[in-house]
Structure formats: C-alpha cells, structure tokens
Design an enzyme around this catalytic site. Structure first.
Site, PDB file in Angstrom:
ATOM      1  N   CYS A 175       1.992  -7.303  -1.433  1.00 22.91           N
ATOM      2  CA  CYS A 175       2.816  -7.889  -2.497  1.00 22.91           C
ATOM      3  C   CYS A 175       3.742  -8.920  -1.869  1.00 22.91           C
ATOM      4  CB  CYS A 175       3.563  -6.799  -3.257  1.00 22.91           C
ATOM      5  SG  CYS A 175       4.611  -5.753  -2.220  1.00 22.91           S
ATOM      6  N   ARG A 178       5.716  -2.840  -3.713  1.00 24.77           N
ATOM      7  CA  ARG A 178       4.741  -2.668  -4.794  1.00 24.77           C
ATOM      8  C   ARG A 178       3.366  -2.307  -4.236  1.00 24.77           C
ATOM      9  NH1 ARG A 178       5.830  -8.305  -7.793  1.00 24.77           N
ATOM     10  NH2 ARG A 178       6.255  -8.878  -5.615  1.00 24.77           N
TER      11      ARG A 178
END
Length: 277
Positions: free
Chosen positions: A235, A240
C-alpha cells in the site's frame, strides 16, 4: 467465522464483551489521532498512536525490537498476554496482528468489525484513560518470512508465479494521489508495474466485519490472486497491506504471502525502479 482457514485469529464483539475483565487480555486501539480514543473507547483499551508509536519520522514502519519491547511493556503486555486489536477503521486490527507476529508474539486476535461494530451495537464505551503497570517484555528477532523487501519485489515483476497486489485506492493506483491527497513536491505517484489493483476496502461487509470465506475467495480468484502463487501485497506505508496479508494468510489459508511493508513510501523513493501510471 468457522469457514475461515483459521477462525481462531478473530473474535466477535460478544466474545470481547464477555472477556472485558479477563486479566490476561489486553485490548489495543490504534488510530492516527488520540482524540477519538479520548472521546470514547472500548473499556480497558490502551491507545497506540500510528505516527508516534508505530512509524518512524520518514513514515517507514518502526521495526526496532527495543522500541517494540518498550511499547508492549508500557501497555501492560507480557509475552503471555492475549492481545485483542482494533481501530477506528475495521481492518486496522489485522495490521497490528501482522506487526505482533513479526516480533513473535503468539497470542493476538483481531476484533471482527472493530470499533464500528462495537459502537453500532450500543456496547459500553469509556472515556477514562486505560493505564496498566509496566511489564518486562522480550521480543523475538524479526520473522523475515512475513516480509518481502524491495529487491525481491524488483525481481518479481513479470513473473507468472508471483503476484504483486496494490491494495490502495484507485486514485493512488492511477497516480492521481500520494496517499490521501495530490502529490507534493518530490513525491512520485503511480504503481509498481504489473501490480494487480484490488482495493483494501473490498474485504469488508457494511458493518465492518470480514466477508465470508467464499466471498473473499471469489474476490481474489477473479483477479488471478490465487493460492498457488506467492503473493506480495503493498500500500503506502505497509498498514493496509498488512491486513490484506492477514486476510490471505489466515482467513483464506494462502501458504505464501508476505507483506511489502516498505510499500509505495519506499518504492517511490528508490533510485532506478520502474513506476507505471
């Protein structure tokens, strides 16, 4: 939850409500600002600030073992404590799962649905700060099997047996944004060539819980992200992608998944690497 490859790694809100006073459980709330925590948090939860506690000034993940030991110790966590992680965004707890596993902590669970589901169900909230006596915590050496470094990412581009998964927003993937805004001076945008885009938000139901095993499997299969390949999610700063690692490895049972925690924050600053827009 029993459909998942390893359902033991998540707990639901009712389970946590039943164990709020368990002395061997420590609840961790993770967010970018302490204000939401101060306003209302799950009773007994300790706050970790993403920027102050988990990242370095250059936004790289802080993987210094001594810093990690201090964080765990001041949170009242021993090597035997069961940690329950959640954040204001439902997937955040799964990033903390990855981080604790990197340092060898055995007992870590993710609150399914996170703060969103807990609050929506009208469960108790607290405003008083949670503090616990400091402990002695000993971290293991970093588990390299949970990470992939940029040099291996470079040689993976174009390989049919490996897949790079960009889990950022469409605006980040296309190069319109660097993280959550247009790029500032010196920031390069785009994505790693050949990376498959599958936004991190697609793993969740509307109530913040993880989608079912079959829904998740169909989602990743449809993009060619299959269990027979080595999978490297990334990410911007590795958070994430950390919880996509969790979904692939623990909920779907993929055997070869490693998080590129350097992610775009590192890749976009490396000399002589390819960038696609």
């Amino acid at each position: 939850m029993s459909q998942y490859a390893d359902p033991s790694v998540i707990v639901d809100t009712q389970w946590l409500a039943n164990h709020l006073n368990d002395p061997n459980i420590r609840i961790i709330e993770v967010d970018m600002s302490p204000e939401p925590y101060k306003n209302a948090h799950i009773p007994g939860a300790v706050f970790w600030n993403i920027f102050a506690d988990l990242l370095l000034p250059d936004l790289k993940m802080n993987l210094d073992a001594i810093a990690f030991e201090k964080l765990m110790a001041r949170s009242g966590i021993t090597n035997d404590t069961t940690v329950i992680a959640y954040g204001s965004y439902p997937g955040t707890g799964a990033w903390i799962f990855w981080l604790l596993k990197v340092f060898g902590h055995e007992n870590i669970r993710v609150l399914n649905g996170g703060y969103q589901k807990w609050k929506s169900e009208g469960r108790p909230l607290a405003t008083e700060l949670s503090t616990f006596a400091s402990t002695d915590y000993c971290a293991r050496g970093i588990d390299a099997d949970l990470r992939v470094l940029h040099n291996e990412i470079q040689v993976s581009i174009g390989r049919s047996d490996r897949v790079l998964v960009d889990v950022r927003t469409p605006q980040e993937y296309s190069g319109e944004w660097f993280f959550d805004q247009p790029p500032q001076e010196g920031q390069l945008t785009g994505h790693i060539p050949g990376a498959v885009h599958l936004e991190h938000t697609l793993i969740l139901n509307e109530d913040g819980t993880f989608k079912s095993f079959n829904e998740l499997k169909n989602l990743y299969d449809s993009k060619g992200i299959t269990a027979d390949k080595e999978v490297f999610p990334y990410c911007t700063i590795g958070g994430r992608s950390g919880y996509i690692w969790f979904v692939l490895k623990y909920l779907l049972g993929y055997p070869n998944v490693r998080n590129y925690d350097g992610s775009w924050n590192e890749w976009s600053r490396l000399p002589d690497v390819a960038i696609e827009r």
